[in-house]
Design an enzyme around this catalytic site. Structure first.
Site, short mmCIF file in Angstrom:
data_model
loop_
_atom_site.label_atom_id
_atom_site.label_comp_id
_atom_site.label_asym_id
_atom_site.label_seq_id
_atom_site.Cartn_x
_atom_site.Cartn_y
_atom_site.Cartn_z
CE1 TYR A 40 -8.72 -1.67 -1.70
CE2 TYR A 40 -10.59 -2.65 -2.84
CZ TYR A 40 -10.09 -1.87 -1.82
OH TYR A 40 -10.95 -1.31 -0.90
CE LYS A 80 -9.30 -3.17 1.51
NZ LYS A 80 -9.11 -2.51 2.80
N1 LIG Z 1 -14.32 4.33 -0.55
C1 LIG Z 1 -14.86 3.15 -0.85
O1 LIG Z 1 -15.79 3.06 -1.68
C2 LIG Z 1 -14.38 1.90 -0.17
C3 LIG Z 1 -15.05 0.72 -0.45
C4 LIG Z 1 -14.65 -0.45 0.20
C5 LIG Z 1 -13.61 -0.41 1.10
N2 LIG Z 1 -12.96 0.75 1.36
C6 LIG Z 1 -11.87 0.72 2.33
O2 LIG Z 1 -12.06 1.73 3.29
C7 LIG Z 1 -10.80 2.15 3.83
C8 LIG Z 1 -10.72 3.67 3.78
O3 LIG Z 1 -10.80 4.05 2.42
P1 LIG Z 1 -11.25 5.52 1.94
O4 LIG Z 1 -12.27 5.33 0.90
O5 LIG Z 1 -11.48 6.39 3.10
O6 LIG Z 1 -9.90 5.92 1.18
P2 LIG Z 1 -9.02 7.26 1.17
O7 LIG Z 1 -9.88 8.46 1.26
O8 LIG Z 1 -8.09 7.07 0.02
O9 LIG Z 1 -8.22 7.15 2.55
C9 LIG Z 1 -7.29 6.13 2.75
C10 LIG Z 1 -6.50 6.45 3.99
O10 LIG Z 1 -5.53 5.42 4.21
C11 LIG Z 1 -4.27 6.06 4.42
N3 LIG Z 1 -3.15 5.18 4.12
C12 LIG Z 1 -2.83 4.58 2.94
N4 LIG Z 1 -1.71 3.87 3.08
C13 LIG Z 1 -1.30 4.03 4.38
C14 LIG Z 1 -0.21 3.55 5.14
N5 LIG Z 1 0.74 2.76 4.60
N6 LIG Z 1 -0.13 3.89 6.44
C15 LIG Z 1 -1.07 4.69 6.99
N7 LIG Z 1 -2.10 5.21 6.33
C16 LIG Z 1 -2.21 4.87 5.03
C17 LIG Z 1 -4.32 7.29 3.54
O11 LIG Z 1 -3.30 8.20 3.92
P3 LIG Z 1 -2.72 9.31 2.87
O12 LIG Z 1 -3.68 10.46 2.91
O13 LIG Z 1 -1.37 9.62 3.45
O14 LIG Z 1 -2.65 8.65 1.52
C18 LIG Z 1 -5.72 7.77 3.90
O15 LIG Z 1 -5.73 8.41 5.15
C19 LIG Z 1 -9.74 1.43 3.00
O16 LIG Z 1 -9.26 0.31 3.68
C20 LIG Z 1 -10.50 1.01 1.74
O17 LIG Z 1 -9.92 -0.11 1.12
C21 LIG Z 1 -13.33 1.91 0.75
#
Ligand SMILES: NC(=O)c1ccc[n+]([C@@H]2O[C@H](COP(=O)([O-])OP(=O)(O)OC[C@H]3O[C@@H](n4cnc5c(N)ncnc54)[C@H](OP(=O)(O)O)[C@@H]3O)[C@@H](O)[C@H]2O)c1
Length: 231
Positions: A156, A160
């Site tokens: 991961y 990034k």
């Molecule tokens: N949460 C944190 O603390 C955090 C910190 C730093 C960065 N981020 C980044 O923020 C972004 C959103 O994360 P989040 O925390 O909201 O995570 P999340 O709740 O797990 O949501 C991730 C989303 O991405 C979708 N997804 C995954 N693989 C996909 C694909 N191949 N095609 C289309 N959609 C796909 C998932 O769909 P499904 O529902 O179908 O799985 C879900 O809608 C990510 O890029 C993550 O790396 C998050």
């Protein structure tokens, strides 16, 4: 009407970004790979906002799905003002890079790094028709190299770091378009977990700012809390 596509918008940060952009009056194309979840999310946002919300099926790891989504959006609008490459996955846990398999690395890069690049490429024709288009790639502090690695989710983290590289290259390649990466902070979502320090509203803030009010001259940067950082 301004238009935006948000990938991975059926839940978490993506859903909140879609909500806020619809509240700003955008026609939001809410991207999700699962039809049922995407339709349910779009239905939740529709009606509450001045903008419009339309579900689009898009699996960012699948070129055919991305091409089909670009065609579908192109039939609904003649331009795209904003693309938020938000979809992301964490496949590995606490493990050494030495036990990270090629399969784990490939799967992670396919979604987190190649995904934003292939979606951007597919939507360039629509982005080029917008007056001042913006691309926001949702990255992570986990990709920063300045503090060194701590052993958490190496695949991961690498994906990034590489996404920040993609952002920099796209900012150079798309001269008319502002392209930036964002660290949303540690956010309470399925990915971030319940103990995370930020709400989805806080996590979405810099992303939505870059998609709307940030100076268009700000490009090729990695930001957290609306400020460019070294990575
Ligand atoms: N949460 C944190 O603390 C955090 C910190 C730093 C960065 N981020 C980044 O923020 C972004 C959103 O994360 P989040 O925390 O909201 O995570 P999340 O709740 O797990 O949501 C991730 C989303 O991405 C979708 N997804 C995954 N693989 C996909 C694909 N191949 N095609 C289309 N959609 C796909 C998932 O769909 P499904 O529902 O179908 O799985 C879900 O809608 C990510 O890029 C993550 O790396 C998050």
């Amino acid at each position: 009407m301004k238009t935006a596509l948000v990938t991975g918008a059926n839940k978490g940060i993506g859903l909140e970004v879609a909500r806020q952009l619809a509240a700003h009056g955008f026609h939001v194309f809410l991207g999700a790979r699962k039809t049922e979840a995407g339709l349910a999310a779009a239905a939740k946002l529709a009606g509450d906002n001045p903008g419009e919300v339309t579900f689009v099926r898009i699996d960012v790891s699948d070129s055919a799905s991305v091409a089909a989504a670009a065609k579908e959006v192109g039939q609904a609008t003649d331009h795209l003002d904003v693309l938020v490459n938000n979809a992301g996955i964490v496949v590995d846990g606490d493990s050494s890079i030495l036990s990270t398999t090629d399969e784990i690395l490939r799967e992670t890069l396919e979604t987190n790094t190649l995904g934003p690049l292939r979606v951007t490429r597919a939507f360039v024709p629509l982005l080029e028709k917008a007056r001042a288009p913006r691309v926001v790639n949702v990255s992570s502090g986990a990709g920063q190299l300045d503090g060194g690695a701590d052993g958490w989710a190496p695949a991961y983290c690498i994906s990034k770091t590489a996404l920040n590289g993609v952002t920099s290259q796209l900012a150079h390649g798309l001269k008319h378009c502002a392209v930036n990466s964002v660290c949303p902070g540690w956010v309470r979502t399925d990915m971030g977990g319940a103990n995370a320090t930020r709400s989805v509203e806080q996590g979405a803030d810099t992303i939505v700012w870059l998609a709307t009010d940030a100076p268009h001259s700000l490009t090729g940067q990695y930001l957290r809390d609306r400020k460019p950082l070294a990575w």
